[in-house]
Scaffold this active site. Structure first.
Site, mmCIF file in Angstrom:
data_model
loop_
_atom_site.group_PDB
_atom_site.id
_atom_site.type_symbol
_atom_site.label_atom_id
_atom_site.label_comp_id
_atom_site.label_asym_id
_atom_site.label_seq_id
_atom_site.Cartn_x
_atom_site.Cartn_y
_atom_site.Cartn_z
ATOM 1 N N ASP A 160 -3.681 0.535 -3.892
ATOM 2 C CA ASP A 160 -4.114 -0.295 -2.763
ATOM 3 C C ASP A 160 -5.485 0.177 -2.254
ATOM 4 O O ASP A 160 -6.416 -0.629 -2.080
ATOM 5 C CB ASP A 160 -3.047 -0.165 -1.673
ATOM 6 C CG ASP A 160 -3.117 -1.242 -0.621
ATOM 7 O OD1 ASP A 160 -3.863 -2.213 -0.810
ATOM 8 O OD2 ASP A 160 -2.417 -1.099 0.406
ATOM 9 N N TYR B 150 5.667 5.283 -3.099
ATOM 10 C CA TYR B 150 7.000 4.741 -2.785
ATOM 11 C C TYR B 150 8.138 5.382 -3.580
ATOM 12 O O TYR B 150 9.305 5.013 -3.408
ATOM 13 C CB TYR B 150 7.002 3.223 -2.910
ATOM 14 C CG TYR B 150 6.384 2.520 -1.707
ATOM 15 C CD1 TYR B 150 5.946 3.238 -0.582
ATOM 16 C CD2 TYR B 150 6.256 1.136 -1.664
ATOM 17 C CE1 TYR B 150 5.386 2.600 0.523
ATOM 18 C CE2 TYR B 150 5.703 0.490 -0.560
ATOM 19 C CZ TYR B 150 5.267 1.232 0.528
ATOM 20 O OH TYR B 150 4.728 0.582 1.623
HETATM 21 N N1 AR6 Z 1 -5.136 2.060 -11.395
HETATM 22 C C1 AR6 Z 1 -3.904 2.042 -11.987
HETATM 23 N N2 AR6 Z 1 -2.849 2.736 -11.502
HETATM 24 C C2 AR6 Z 1 -3.036 3.479 -10.380
HETATM 25 C C3 AR6 Z 1 -4.291 3.534 -9.708
HETATM 26 C C4 AR6 Z 1 -5.372 2.787 -10.268
HETATM 27 N N3 AR6 Z 1 -6.587 2.783 -9.709
HETATM 28 N N4 AR6 Z 1 -4.151 4.354 -8.620
HETATM 29 C C5 AR6 Z 1 -2.861 4.783 -8.620
HETATM 30 N N5 AR6 Z 1 -2.189 4.273 -9.680
HETATM 31 P P1 AR6 Z 1 0.904 3.710 -5.553
HETATM 32 P P2 AR6 Z 1 3.382 2.478 -4.533
HETATM 33 C C6 AR6 Z 1 -0.772 4.419 -10.059
HETATM 34 O O1 AR6 Z 1 1.155 4.925 -4.731
HETATM 35 O O2 AR6 Z 1 4.200 3.589 -5.082
HETATM 36 C C7 AR6 Z 1 -0.249 2.666 -0.750
HETATM 37 O O3 AR6 Z 1 -0.624 3.502 0.315
HETATM 38 C C8 AR6 Z 1 0.007 5.577 -9.497
HETATM 39 O O4 AR6 Z 1 -0.221 6.750 -10.302
HETATM 40 O O5 AR6 Z 1 -0.462 3.151 -5.576
HETATM 41 O O6 AR6 Z 1 3.856 1.068 -4.727
HETATM 42 C C9 AR6 Z 1 0.157 1.271 -0.285
HETATM 43 O O7 AR6 Z 1 -0.634 0.852 0.813
HETATM 44 C C10 AR6 Z 1 1.439 5.069 -9.622
HETATM 45 O O8 AR6 Z 1 1.931 5.234 -10.964
HETATM 46 O O9 AR6 Z 1 1.867 2.478 -5.077
HETATM 47 C C11 AR6 Z 1 1.584 1.478 0.098
HETATM 48 O O10 AR6 Z 1 1.695 2.035 1.384
HETATM 49 C C12 AR6 Z 1 1.302 3.558 -9.389
HETATM 50 O O11 AR6 Z 1 -0.094 3.273 -9.551
HETATM 51 C C13 AR6 Z 1 2.083 2.467 -0.925
HETATM 52 O O12 AR6 Z 1 0.925 3.196 -1.349
HETATM 53 C C14 AR6 Z 1 1.740 3.087 -8.004
HETATM 54 O O13 AR6 Z 1 1.388 4.062 -7.034
HETATM 55 C C15 AR6 Z 1 2.656 1.794 -2.135
HETATM 56 O O14 AR6 Z 1 3.209 2.763 -2.989
#
Ligand code: AR6
Length: 175
Positions: free
Chosen positions: A39, A131
């Site tokens: 995000d 999450y």
């Molecule tokens: N490109 C691809 N994957 C990524 C990237 C990127 N640039 N950055 C992180 N990941 P998360 P959630 C991966 O935490 O668990 C936020 O604060 C990461 O390694 O982004 O759904 C939102 O505002 C992981 O495998 O999302 C919410 O409050 C995956 O993307 C909360 O985090 C998801 O990690 C959502 O948490």
């Protein structure tokens, strides 16, 4: 227009903000106003117009925020895609442990992407970071839900974009 054959699903290691696809899916939160992880990366790369669109959505369609499992499209600001599809995954750390909610994120994001006219879509591993969901479970829900969707007929590319070797391996083995 309908594609002649559903596309094979792809898994790659990379940063979702650099993907040259029509739509990227954002693992957002209910506020729609940004955060960390994917995000934060999407909002930083897209620039202020994305936040302005999200604020407008809060003012109009979602005064109480976007519910878990739903998805909504905006423009993409400076990103190299046309749309960002925002969805809210279940937060396991807050007791949201129903896998159907995770499946719903993938299904509603796909539906929203097709609705706006996207032909290629990139997904992150929704809920596998902050999450707190296990990457294997996210891979299973993602691949089974997207792979089983009738909406695939409308798309030419569906790509899972993963951070790290473990995440890529989980998706590759499920595919
Ligand atoms: N490109 C691809 N994957 C990524 C990237 C990127 N640039 N950055 C992180 N990941 P998360 P959630 C991966 O935490 O668990 C936020 O604060 C990461 O390694 O982004 O759904 C939102 O505002 C992981 O495998 O999302 C919410 O409050 C995956 O993307 C909360 O985090 C998801 O990690 C959502 O948490």
């Amino acid at each position: 227009m309908t594609a002649s054959q559903p596309p094979p699903l792809e898994a790659v290691a990379g940063d979702i903000t650099t993907q040259r696809v029509d739509a990227v899916v954002n693992a957002a939160n209910t506020s729609l106003l940004g955060g960390g992880g994917v995000d934060g990366a999407i909002h930083r790369a897209a620039g202020p117009s994305l936040l302005a669109e999200c604020q407008e959505l809060r003012r109009t369609r979602y005064p109480a925020g976007l519910p878990v499992g739903e998805a909504v499209a905006t423009g993409a600001g400076d990103l190299p895609c046309r749309w960002v599809i925002h969805t809210v995954g279940p937060n396991r750390r807050a007791g949201q442990t129903d896998p159907a909610m995770l499946a719903s994120c993938f299904e509603s994001s796909l539906r929203e992407a097709v609705r706006v006219g996207a032909r290629s879509v990139a997904f992150p591993a929704i809920s596998a970071g902050i999450y707190g969901w296990d990457i294997e479970e996210v891979a299973r829900m993602a691949v089974d839900t997207v792979g089983g969707s009738d909406l695939l007929d409308h798309l030419s590319t569906v790509r899972f974009v993963l951070f790290g070797r473990e995440a890529l391996a989980a998706f590759e083995s499920r595919l």
